[in-house]
Design a protein around this motif. Sequence first.
Motif, PDB file in Angstrom:
ATOM      1  N   THR A   1       0.828  -1.214   0.000  1.00 20.33           N
ATOM      2  CA  THR A   1       0.000   0.000   0.000  1.00 20.33           C
ATOM      3  C   THR A   1       0.859   1.260   0.000  1.00 20.33           C
ATOM      4  O   THR A   1       0.585   2.208  -0.749  1.00 20.33           O
ATOM      5  CB  THR A   1      -0.899   0.016   1.259  1.00 20.33           C
ATOM      6  OG1 THR A   1      -1.552  -1.245   1.376  1.00 20.33           O
ATOM      7  CG2 THR A   1      -1.917   1.113   1.197  1.00 20.33           C
ATOM      8  N   THR A   2       1.872   1.273   0.856  1.00 21.69           N
ATOM      9  CA  THR A   2       2.693   2.476   0.999  1.00 21.69           C
ATOM     10  C   THR A   2       3.319   2.856  -0.330  1.00 21.69           C
ATOM     11  O   THR A   2       3.275   4.022  -0.749  1.00 21.69           O
ATOM     12  CB  THR A   2       3.792   2.231   2.057  1.00 21.69           C
ATOM     13  OG1 THR A   2       3.154   1.850   3.276  1.00 21.69           O
ATOM     14  CG2 THR A   2       4.649   3.460   2.280  1.00 21.69           C
TER      15      THR A   2
ATOM     16  N   HIS B   1      -3.848   6.865   7.636  1.00 20.18           N
ATOM     17  CA  HIS B   1      -2.570   6.261   8.017  1.00 20.18           C
ATOM     18  C   HIS B   1      -1.458   7.159   7.474  1.00 20.18           C
ATOM     19  O   HIS B   1      -1.643   7.806   6.436  1.00 20.18           O
ATOM     20  CB  HIS B   1      -2.511   4.874   7.359  1.00 20.18           C
ATOM     21  CG  HIS B   1      -1.373   4.016   7.749  1.00 20.18           C
ATOM     22  ND1 HIS B   1      -0.116   4.168   7.220  1.00 20.18           N
ATOM     23  CD2 HIS B   1      -1.300   2.974   8.599  1.00 20.18           C
ATOM     24  CE1 HIS B   1       0.689   3.251   7.719  1.00 20.18           C
ATOM     25  NE2 HIS B   1       0.002   2.512   8.566  1.00 20.18           N
TER      26      HIS B   1
ATOM     27  N   SER C   1       0.847   6.600   5.717  1.00 19.26           N
ATOM     28  CA  SER C   1       1.218   6.326   4.326  1.00 19.26           C
ATOM     29  C   SER C   1       0.228   6.917   3.323  1.00 19.26           C
ATOM     30  O   SER C   1       0.519   6.956   2.129  1.00 19.26           O
ATOM     31  CB  SER C   1       1.421   4.829   4.077  1.00 19.26           C
ATOM     32  OG  SER C   1       0.237   4.158   4.278  1.00 19.26           O
TER      33      SER C   1
ATOM     34  N   THR D   1      -9.126   6.596   3.363  1.00 21.65           N
ATOM     35  CA  THR D   1      -9.056   5.171   3.671  1.00 21.65           C
ATOM     36  C   THR D   1     -10.450   4.546   3.609  1.00 21.65           C
ATOM     37  O   THR D   1     -11.445   5.162   4.011  1.00 21.65           O
ATOM     38  CB  THR D   1      -8.394   4.935   5.041  1.00 21.65           C
ATOM     39  OG1 THR D   1      -8.067   3.561   5.135  1.00 21.65           O
ATOM     40  CG2 THR D   1      -9.280   5.330   6.209  1.00 21.65           C
TER      41      THR D   1
ATOM     42  N   ASN E   1      -7.463   1.907  10.279  1.00 26.25           N
ATOM     43  CA  ASN E   1      -6.690   0.878  10.975  1.00 26.25           C
ATOM     44  C   ASN E   1      -6.674   1.115  12.480  1.00 26.25           C
ATOM     45  O   ASN E   1      -6.094   0.334  13.217  1.00 26.25           O
ATOM     46  CB  ASN E   1      -5.249   0.834  10.448  1.00 26.25           C
ATOM     47  CG  ASN E   1      -4.511   2.129  10.723  1.00 26.25           C
ATOM     48  OD1 ASN E   1      -5.021   3.203  10.418  1.00 26.25           O
ATOM     49  ND2 ASN E   1      -3.340   2.040  11.303  1.00 26.25           N
TER      50      ASN E   1
ATOM     51  N   ASP F   1      -7.446   3.999  -0.059  1.00 27.74           N
ATOM     52  CA  ASP F   1      -6.499   3.143   0.661  1.00 27.74           C
ATOM     53  C   ASP F   1      -7.286   1.939   1.166  1.00 27.74           C
ATOM     54  O   ASP F   1      -8.068   2.055   2.113  1.00 27.74           O
ATOM     55  CB  ASP F   1      -5.895   3.951   1.812  1.00 27.74           C
ATOM     56  CG  ASP F   1      -5.041   3.084   2.741  1.00 27.74           C
ATOM     57  OD1 ASP F   1      -4.997   1.853   2.556  1.00 27.74           O
ATOM     58  OD2 ASP F   1      -4.429   3.656   3.664  1.00 27.74           O
TER      59      ASP F   1
ATOM     60  N   ALA G   1      -5.996  -0.886   2.367  1.00 24.22           N
ATOM     61  CA  ALA G   1      -5.138  -1.790   3.156  1.00 24.22           C
ATOM     62  C   ALA G   1      -5.943  -2.595   4.171  1.00 24.22           C
ATOM     63  O   ALA G   1      -5.687  -3.784   4.367  1.00 24.22           O
ATOM     64  CB  ALA G   1      -4.046  -0.996   3.866  1.00 24.22           C
ATOM     65  N   GLN G   2      -6.926  -1.950   4.806  1.00 22.88           N
ATOM     66  CA  GLN G   2      -7.662  -2.636   5.877  1.00 22.88           C
ATOM     67  C   GLN G   2      -8.987  -3.239   5.425  1.00 22.88           C
ATOM     68  O   GLN G   2      -9.707  -3.806   6.234  1.00 22.88           O
ATOM     69  CB  GLN G   2      -7.917  -1.667   7.040  1.00 22.88           C
ATOM     70  CG  GLN G   2      -6.671  -1.260   7.795  1.00 22.88           C
ATOM     71  CD  GLN G   2      -5.968  -2.419   8.494  1.00 22.88           C
ATOM     72  OE1 GLN G   2      -6.560  -3.483   8.727  1.00 22.88           O
ATOM     73  NE2 GLN G   2      -4.707  -2.234   8.821  1.00 22.88           N
TER      74      GLN G   2
ATOM     75  N   SER H   1      -2.138  -4.046   0.150  1.00 22.19           N
ATOM     76  CA  SER H   1      -0.969  -4.881   0.447  1.00 22.19           C
ATOM     77  C   SER H   1      -1.369  -6.348   0.497  1.00 22.19           C
ATOM     78  O   SER H   1      -2.403  -6.684   1.081  1.00 22.19           O
ATOM     79  CB  SER H   1      -0.398  -4.536   1.827  1.00 22.19           C
ATOM     80  OG  SER H   1      -0.094  -3.169   1.926  1.00 22.19           O
TER      81      SER H   1
ATOM     82  N   HIS I   1       0.181  -8.713   2.237  1.00 17.69           N
ATOM     83  CA  HIS I   1       0.413  -9.370   3.533  1.00 17.69           C
ATOM     84  C   HIS I   1      -0.747  -9.229   4.502  1.00 17.69           C
ATOM     85  O   HIS I   1      -0.818  -9.953   5.487  1.00 17.69           O
ATOM     86  CB  HIS I   1       1.714  -8.840   4.169  1.00 17.69           C
ATOM     87  CG  HIS I   1       1.646  -7.420   4.627  1.00 17.69           C
ATOM     88  ND1 HIS I   1       1.380  -7.106   5.938  1.00 17.69           N
ATOM     89  CD2 HIS I   1       1.802  -6.238   3.981  1.00 17.69           C
ATOM     90  CE1 HIS I   1       1.388  -5.771   6.063  1.00 17.69           C
ATOM     91  NE2 HIS I   1       1.637  -5.235   4.899  1.00 17.69           N
ATOM     92  N   LYS I   2      -1.665  -8.303   4.242  1.00 15.94           N
ATOM     93  CA  LYS I   2      -2.824  -8.161   5.124  1.00 15.94           C
ATOM     94  C   LYS I   2      -3.994  -9.010   4.643  1.00 15.94           C
ATOM     95  O   LYS I   2      -5.069  -8.982   5.232  1.00 15.94           O
ATOM     96  CB  LYS I   2      -3.238  -6.694   5.224  1.00 15.94           C
ATOM     97  CG  LYS I   2      -2.180  -5.817   5.918  1.00 15.94           C
ATOM     98  CD  LYS I   2      -2.685  -4.428   6.141  1.00 15.94           C
ATOM     99  CE  LYS I   2      -1.589  -3.410   6.335  1.00 15.94           C
ATOM    100  NZ  LYS I   2      -1.146  -3.278   7.722  1.00 15.94           N
TER     101      LYS I   2
END
Length: 409
Positions: A93-94, A122, A124, A173, A177, A202, A204-205, A225, A227-228
């Motif tokens: 994401t970043t 966040h 980022s 977002t 988060n 965003d 990511a979450q 991302s 990894h999440k």
Amino acid sequence: MPAWSSVRDDFPTLHQSVHGKPLVYLDNAATAHKPRAVIDALSHFYARDNSNVHRGLHELSMRATDGYEGARTRVARFINAAAPEEIVFTRGTTEALNLVAASWGGAHLKAGDVILLTEMEHHSNLIPWQQIAQRTGATLRFVPVLGADAEDGLDLAALDRLLTPEVKVFAFTHASNTLGVANPAAALCARARAVGAISVVDAAQSIGHELVDVQVLGCDFLAFSGHKMAGPTGIGALYGRRTLLNAMPPWQTGGGMVAQVEYTHATWKPAPERFEAGTPNFADAVGLAAACDYLDALDRTAIARHDHELAQLAADRLRELPGIRILGPRTQRTSLVSFALPDVHAHDVVTFADQDGVALRGGHHCNQPLMRKLGLTSTARASFYVYNTAAEIDALVASLRRIQKFFAG
Ligand code: PMP
């Protein structure tokens, strides 16, 4: 084929003890564990197909290229992008947000323009915009976060005042988060579009916890991302509308992204190659595609129900603890709950919980300005994923009771 009844069996890391207690992993908003299917996809790739992608004409390179480009197609399908070319692989994401801010922002923003963000971003999705604002002379504007009385949601009524024609980009977002709040992303994208601004989401979450469909959202860019969402670290993606991506200058330059190179100048390939200079992270892209398969086999609507119900249950149970402050909504919670215990620092909460085998996260969660606004320096956060259970919430509550007793002397 994964099944809900045996989902924990799919995740090898979960089956261990920490300080003599069974691991209760509630730090999924930071990173999620990987199912055997993802680990196997990575190890299979390295054991059989490993080779650099794109320019190779030999068998392994062609297999690796098929794996990498197949992953792009899979990720495009996962978020319902119109074409694989709308997926740029990034470290996460970043990097995706830095890419949009620097490339799109650098090409399009000027003095007098406004970048609209929210107060819950966040770092980022904040600092890359600060940087490009400084470079271009654009200014930043923020949609306020309402206080605890309004359950820490955004002040959507303020949009009428904030979304003026000077706003060229609205970046926000999808899910906080820190607060456990979900933002009405489709409505926000539509509001941005109505004043001619582009929207950047965003995700990511949200990406690993619910169906994320870029066409339903109507966003121009979306970052996430791997990894999440049960995928590997070091891989993620930027979704961008094809026309926008192809009108943007490269962000990093080097091999793989060029059409023609002379000693004094060069021309670029179209997206997505234009934004993927150097050897890409092809192995982890293959792992990310396996994560997409895994989550879809579990069914993302069922994942959303499971994760949101657990976080809601956790929030409801935590309210039993004397003096606790719980951030975010009373109902309609996303997959996490963040809280502050009176007179106990979040780092102490996390350290004590760890002794009970409970993995939490404590700190400002890369939300320093938001924390300051809420009058806090840090919170502890429990975040849930497909393998968590209601019994683990019992373990969390028991651990927090022990902590409160200890600190009460
Ligand atoms: N945005 C949000 C809302 C996040 O929760 C995170 C990760 N904590 C990020 C962006 C950054 O993600 P990554 O560190 O994977 O680039």
